[in-house]
Design a protein around this motif. Structure first.
Motif, PDB file in Angstrom:
ATOM      1  N   LYS A 164       1.718  -3.508  21.372  1.00 13.27           N
ATOM      2  CA  LYS A 164       3.126  -3.229  21.119  1.00 13.27           C
ATOM      3  C   LYS A 164       3.962  -4.139  22.012  1.00 13.27           C
ATOM      4  N   PRO A 165       4.996  -4.757  21.457  1.00 15.74           N
ATOM      5  CA  PRO A 165       5.821  -5.637  22.287  1.00 15.74           C
ATOM      6  C   PRO A 165       6.631  -4.848  23.309  1.00 15.74           C
ATOM      7  N   ASP A 166       6.827  -5.443  24.482  1.00 18.21           N
ATOM      8  CA  ASP A 166       7.681  -4.851  25.504  1.00 18.21           C
ATOM      9  C   ASP A 166       9.158  -5.061  25.162  1.00 18.21           C
ATOM     10  N   SER A 167       9.435  -6.197  24.503  1.00 21.53           N
ATOM     11  CA  SER A 167      10.811  -6.499  24.127  1.00 21.53           C
ATOM     12  C   SER A 167      10.814  -7.506  22.996  1.00 21.53           C
ATOM     13  N   VAL A 168      11.964  -7.628  22.361  1.00 22.76           N
ATOM     14  CA  VAL A 168      12.172  -8.631  21.319  1.00 22.76           C
ATOM     15  C   VAL A 168      13.596  -9.150  21.466  1.00 22.76           C
ATOM     16  N   ARG A 169      13.749 -10.454  21.289  1.00 18.40           N
ATOM     17  CA  ARG A 169      15.103 -11.011  21.324  1.00 18.40           C
ATOM     18  C   ARG A 169      15.248 -12.073  20.256  1.00 18.40           C
ATOM     19  N   ARG A 170      16.449 -12.149  19.727  1.00 19.55           N
ATOM     20  CA  ARG A 170      16.788 -13.105  18.670  1.00 19.55           C
ATOM     21  C   ARG A 170      17.035 -14.467  19.299  1.00 19.55           C
ATOM     22  N   LEU A 171      16.477 -15.516  18.672  1.00 14.85           N
ATOM     23  CA  LEU A 171      16.685 -16.881  19.140  1.00 14.85           C
ATOM     24  C   LEU A 171      17.274 -17.723  18.022  1.00 14.85           C
ATOM     25  N   ASP A 172      18.352 -18.395  18.311  1.00 15.26           N
ATOM     26  CA  ASP A 172      18.878 -19.422  17.405  1.00 15.26           C
ATOM     27  C   ASP A 172      19.197 -20.633  18.275  1.00 15.26           C
ATOM     28  N   GLY A 173      19.795 -21.658  17.689  1.00 15.97           N
ATOM     29  CA  GLY A 173      20.053 -22.869  18.470  1.00 15.97           C
ATOM     30  C   GLY A 173      18.775 -23.442  19.051  1.00 15.97           C
ATOM     31  N   LEU A 174      17.753 -23.537  18.207  1.00 12.89           N
ATOM     32  CA  LEU A 174      16.423 -23.910  18.698  1.00 12.89           C
ATOM     33  C   LEU A 174      16.359 -25.339  19.248  1.00 12.89           C
ATOM     34  N   ILE A 175      17.110 -26.249  18.668  1.00 16.35           N
ATOM     35  CA  ILE A 175      17.108 -27.621  19.192  1.00 16.35           C
ATOM     36  C   ILE A 175      17.664 -27.624  20.616  1.00 16.35           C
ATOM     37  N   HIS A 176      18.730 -26.895  20.835  1.00 17.25           N
ATOM     38  CA  HIS A 176      19.298 -26.780  22.179  1.00 17.25           C
ATOM     39  C   HIS A 176      18.277 -26.153  23.142  1.00 17.25           C
ATOM     40  N   ARG A 177      17.574 -25.138  22.698  1.00 16.74           N
ATOM     41  CA  ARG A 177      16.557 -24.494  23.537  1.00 16.74           C
ATOM     42  C   ARG A 177      15.454 -25.486  23.918  1.00 16.74           C
ATOM     43  N   LEU A 178      15.039 -26.302  22.957  1.00 13.65           N
ATOM     44  CA  LEU A 178      14.018 -27.306  23.250  1.00 13.65           C
ATOM     45  C   LEU A 178      14.506 -28.251  24.351  1.00 13.65           C
ATOM     46  N   LEU A 179      15.725 -28.724  24.210  1.00 15.33           N
ATOM     47  CA  LEU A 179      16.284 -29.636  25.213  1.00 15.33           C
ATOM     48  C   LEU A 179      16.378 -28.975  26.580  1.00 15.33           C
ATOM     49  N   MET A 180      16.770 -27.710  26.610  1.00 11.23           N
ATOM     50  CA  MET A 180      16.890 -26.987  27.877  1.00 11.23           C
ATOM     51  C   MET A 180      15.528 -26.772  28.544  1.00 11.23           C
ATOM     52  N   GLU A 181      14.466 -26.800  27.758  1.00 10.60           N
ATOM     53  CA  GLU A 181      13.097 -26.652  28.288  1.00 10.60           C
ATOM     54  C   GLU A 181      12.489 -28.003  28.689  1.00 10.60           C
ATOM     55  N   GLY A 182      13.265 -29.088  28.579  1.00  9.70           N
ATOM     56  CA  GLY A 182      12.757 -30.398  28.954  1.00  9.70           C
ATOM     57  C   GLY A 182      11.913 -31.060  27.893  1.00  9.70           C
ATOM     58  N   VAL A 183      12.120 -30.661  26.638  1.00 10.70           N
ATOM     59  CA  VAL A 183      11.366 -31.212  25.517  1.00 10.70           C
ATOM     60  C   VAL A 183      12.204 -32.277  24.822  1.00 10.70           C
ATOM     61  N   GLU A 184      11.572 -33.394  24.501  1.00 17.28           N
ATOM     62  CA  GLU A 184      12.216 -34.403  23.667  1.00 17.28           C
ATOM     63  C   GLU A 184      11.753 -34.185  22.236  1.00 17.28           C
ATOM     64  N   LEU A 185      12.687 -34.003  21.323  1.00 17.05           N
ATOM     65  CA  LEU A 185      12.380 -33.824  19.904  1.00 17.05           C
ATOM     66  C   LEU A 185      12.512 -35.169  19.196  1.00 17.05           C
ATOM     67  N   ARG A 186      11.478 -35.530  18.460  1.00 22.43           N
ATOM     68  CA  ARG A 186      11.498 -36.749  17.635  1.00 22.43           C
ATOM     69  C   ARG A 186      11.157 -36.359  16.213  1.00 22.43           C
ATOM     70  N   TRP A 187      11.546 -37.196  15.254  1.00 26.53           N
ATOM     71  CA  TRP A 187      11.176 -36.942  13.869  1.00 26.53           C
ATOM     72  C   TRP A 187      10.790 -38.242  13.180  1.00 26.53           C
ATOM     73  N   VAL A 188       9.861 -38.099  12.254  1.00 26.85           N
ATOM     74  CA  VAL A 188       9.279 -39.226  11.524  1.00 26.85           C
ATOM     75  C   VAL A 188       9.147 -38.825  10.050  1.00 26.85           C
ATOM     76  N   PRO A 189       8.966 -39.797   9.151  1.00 31.34           N
ATOM     77  CA  PRO A 189       8.777 -39.445   7.739  1.00 31.34           C
ATOM     78  C   PRO A 189       7.493 -38.642   7.494  1.00 31.34           C
ATOM     79  N   SER A 190       6.407 -38.988   8.204  1.00 30.03           N
ATOM     80  CA  SER A 190       5.120 -38.313   8.038  1.00 30.03           C
ATOM     81  C   SER A 190       4.403 -38.269   9.395  1.00 30.03           C
ATOM     82  N   LEU A 191       3.664 -37.193   9.620  1.00 23.46           N
ATOM     83  CA  LEU A 191       2.975 -37.011  10.899  1.00 23.46           C
ATOM     84  C   LEU A 191       1.589 -37.654  10.962  1.00 23.46           C
ATOM     85  N   TRP A 192       1.055 -38.150   9.868  1.00 28.60           N
ATOM     86  CA  TRP A 192      -0.347 -38.556   9.850  1.00 28.60           C
ATOM     87  C   TRP A 192      -0.656 -39.734  10.766  1.00 28.60           C
TER      88      TRP A 192
END
Length: 169
Positions: A118-146
């Motif tokens: 059973k979960p101790d808590s649950v919270r709603r998350l939006d603004g995921l790109i901002h969250r990634l940046l705040m965690e020190g993650v660089e987001l990149r995108w490409v046409p295909s991952l292969w």
């Protein structure tokens, strides 16, 4: 003090997590899956979004750091077709105490429980790109991952590859 573990879902009201067979590990028994705090950014994405993440560890060479332009804690690459879905996504972060969880894969940060949780808590998350940046993650995108997959597998980087079965060919 008990460690905390996390599960991310697009469902807002899961009351009880029951052990299940993972499509990624079909030979393993049913388990409840969670992630540790350091690896949470791997799951700040819509569930079906294919992604490749990489980061430095003790085996990573300076040449690979330079070649992959690794200037942050972690790089996560998605296919460009998922960018709009990521911008609009809403997730729910479920938090568990660690009593029944055991490490399944230290590199990926996977922890599992053989019993319902059973979960101790649950919270709603939006603004995921901002969250990634705040965690020190660089987001990149490409046409295909292969091509990225081939390059990362041939490198000295630590990595995680999630939902590649949904990647474009």
């Amino acid at each position: 003090m008990n460690k905390r573990y996390y599960h991310y879902s697009e469902e807002p009201d899961i009351q009880d997590f029951k052990p299940r067979i993972s499509p990624s590990f079909p030979d393993e028994p049913p388990m409840v899956w969670a992630i540790d705090a350091d690896h949470r950014p791997l799951y700040y994405f819509p569930r079906d979004c294919p992604r490749i993440a990489f980061w430095e560890n003790e085996k990573t060479t300076p040449q690979d750091i330079d070649r992959f332009k690794l200037n942050t804690k972690m790089v996560i690459i998605i296919e460009e077709g998922w960018l709009g879905k990521l911008e609009d996504a809403v997730l729910y972060e479920y938090t568990f105490s660690g009593e029944t969880f055991r490490c399944f894969d230290e590199n990926a940060g996977y922890f599992t429980s053989m019993s319902s949780v059973k979960p101790d808590s649950v919270r709603r998350l939006d603004g995921l790109i901002h969250r990634l940046l705040m965690e020190g993650v660089e987001l990149r995108w490409v046409p295909s991952l292969w091509k990225v997959k081939e390059d990362v597998l041939a490198s000295s980087l630590a990595f995680s590859m999630i939902r590649l079965r949904n990647a474009k060919y």
